[in-house]
Structure formats: C-alpha cells, structure tokens
Design a protein around this motif. Structure first.
Motif, PDB file in Angstrom:
ATOM      1  N   GLU A  81      17.618  29.693  -1.488  1.00 18.32           N
ATOM      2  CA  GLU A  81      18.533  28.539  -1.290  1.00 18.32           C
ATOM      3  C   GLU A  81      19.340  29.443  -0.019  1.00 18.32           C
ATOM      4  O   GLU A  81      20.560  28.663   0.361  1.00 18.32           O
ATOM      5  CB  GLU A  81      19.291  28.314  -2.617  1.00 18.32           C
ATOM      6  CG  GLU A  81      18.426  27.677  -3.501  1.00 18.32           C
ATOM      7  CD  GLU A  81      19.148  27.617  -4.711  1.00 18.32           C
ATOM      8  OE1 GLU A  81      18.873  26.735  -5.619  1.00 18.32           O
ATOM      9  OE2 GLU A  81      19.918  28.539  -5.285  1.00 18.32           O
ATOM     10  N   THR A  83      21.190  30.215   3.143  1.00 18.93           N
ATOM     11  CA  THR A  83      21.244  29.801   4.507  1.00 18.93           C
ATOM     12  C   THR A  83      21.903  30.541   5.603  1.00 18.93           C
ATOM     13  O   THR A  83      21.954  30.314   6.825  1.00 18.93           O
ATOM     14  CB  THR A  83      22.262  28.297   4.053  1.00 18.93           C
ATOM     15  OG1 THR A  83      23.675  28.758   3.784  1.00 18.93           O
ATOM     16  CG2 THR A  83      21.798  27.266   3.317  1.00 18.93           C
ATOM     17  N   LYS A  84      22.712  31.489   5.100  1.00 23.78           N
ATOM     18  CA  LYS A  84      23.377  32.472   6.049  1.00 23.78           C
ATOM     19  C   LYS A  84      23.673  33.770   5.337  1.00 23.78           C
ATOM     20  O   LYS A  84      24.081  33.801   4.234  1.00 23.78           O
ATOM     21  CB  LYS A  84      24.773  31.573   6.605  1.00 23.78           C
ATOM     22  CG  LYS A  84      25.379  32.383   7.545  1.00 23.78           C
ATOM     23  CD  LYS A  84      26.484  31.570   8.249  1.00 23.78           C
ATOM     24  CE  LYS A  84      27.995  32.200   7.990  1.00 23.78           C
ATOM     25  NZ  LYS A  84      29.113  31.679   8.379  1.00 23.78           N
ATOM     26  N   TYR A  96      24.649  30.184   0.157  1.00 20.37           N
ATOM     27  CA  TYR A  96      23.665  29.680  -0.434  1.00 20.37           C
ATOM     28  C   TYR A  96      23.884  28.259  -0.811  1.00 20.37           C
ATOM     29  O   TYR A  96      24.941  28.161  -1.176  1.00 20.37           O
ATOM     30  CB  TYR A  96      22.599  30.364  -1.292  1.00 20.37           C
ATOM     31  CG  TYR A  96      23.373  30.543  -2.584  1.00 20.37           C
ATOM     32  CD1 TYR A  96      23.140  29.694  -3.914  1.00 20.37           C
ATOM     33  CD2 TYR A  96      24.138  31.599  -2.801  1.00 20.37           C
ATOM     34  CE1 TYR A  96      23.766  29.838  -5.085  1.00 20.37           C
ATOM     35  CE2 TYR A  96      24.798  31.742  -4.228  1.00 20.37           C
ATOM     36  CZ  TYR A  96      24.556  30.840  -4.946  1.00 20.37           C
ATOM     37  OH  TYR A  96      25.282  31.036  -6.233  1.00 20.37           O
ATOM     38  N   CYS A  97      22.959  27.246  -0.473  1.00 24.31           N
ATOM     39  CA  CYS A  97      23.100  25.999  -0.923  1.00 24.31           C
ATOM     40  C   CYS A  97      22.172  25.469  -1.896  1.00 24.31           C
ATOM     41  O   CYS A  97      21.100  25.452  -1.814  1.00 24.31           O
ATOM     42  CB  CYS A  97      23.151  25.033   0.307  1.00 24.31           C
ATOM     43  SG  CYS A  97      24.485  25.350   1.553  1.00 24.31           S
ATOM     44  N   CYS A 103      27.617  24.421  -1.747  1.00 27.93           N
ATOM     45  CA  CYS A 103      27.196  25.605  -1.025  1.00 27.93           C
ATOM     46  C   CYS A 103      28.367  26.568  -1.402  1.00 27.93           C
ATOM     47  O   CYS A 103      29.390  26.205  -1.322  1.00 27.93           O
ATOM     48  CB  CYS A 103      27.194  25.331   0.626  1.00 27.93           C
ATOM     49  SG  CYS A 103      25.892  24.358   1.113  1.00 27.93           S
TER      50      CYS A 103
END
Length: 136
Positions: A81, A83-84, A96-97, A103
């Motif tokens: 999950e 994302t960055k 994370y989302c 998120c």
C-alpha cells in the motif's frame, strides 16, 4: 552619548539577545528530539509491526546513506500500500493508502533496538502516535 540612548541600546540589545537564545534553544530541542538512525547500534532497517492495526508490516531498508520504506503490507489486504517515502535531515517519512480507505503519513521520531516511535496523520484529519515493534 546621553543616558537615555544608552538605556534604549542596552534594552534593545538584551531583547535581541534573549530572542536569539530562545530561537536557538527551540531549534536545538527540536533536533535533539529526533533520534539518529544508528544511535546505540540501533537502526531503522528491518520489518516493523504496527500494533494498532491487524498486522500491518512496514519494511525499511538502508539506501543512499539514509533509509526508505519499501513496503507496507497488511496480510488481510495483501497488497503493498506504499505510495511515497522520503528521507531528509535524519527523518524518515512515508505514506500508504488503504484501498477504499484513508491515506496515512508516518514520520519517525526515534528508534531503538526494539521500537520505532512515529507520529502519523491521515487525509481525514486524524492524527496520533504509533510505536512500531521490530520483527525478526
């Protein structure tokens, strides 16, 4: 120079001096709050369990003189999950989302051999702290 001018110069100098000291103390306190990634032989690299979830494991690796999160996986949801991730000034931050959910952004505060302290916030306005537990 007359006495009144001397008084005002001394007063302004004292106020400026106190302001500089106050600002530098706040800067020092904020930076001392962050724990170096290798203090006491501890480091962030490894697998970390978020005890506030249903088994979410965050995996952190050492990269380019810093650290990066490479995955955030909850066994019930199964997918990565993340994302960055970013490393700046000794602080690891990652987002994370959850599919169909919120998120969450986590920011490291300190680390030792068994725990990783973070603050977190989400895109719904909630925030808090989490103590991740190192996994074998």
């Amino acid at each position: 120079m007359n006495t009144q001018k001397k008084f005002w110069l001394v007063l302004i100098g004292a106020i400026l001096g106190m302001a500089i000291i106050a600002c530098s103390c706040g800067f020092t306190r904020a930076h001392l709050h962050r724990t170096a990634p290798t203090r006491g032989g501890s480091h962030m690299a490894g697998k970390w369990l978020d005890p506030d979830t249903t088994g979410t494991i965050t995996t952190i690796t050492s990269q380019n003189g810093g650290y990066a999160v490479v995955s955030v996986i909850n066994p019930d949801r199964g997918q990565n999950e993340l994302t960055k991730t970013s490393w700046s000034n000794g602080v690891l931050t990652w987002t994370y989302c959850i599919s169909g959910g919120n998120c969450i952004t986590s920011v490291t505060v300190s680390v030792n051999s068994t725990s990783l302290e973070t603050t977190w916030s989400d895109d719904r306005g909630y925030s808090g702290t989490t103590t991740f537990q190192r996994q074998p």
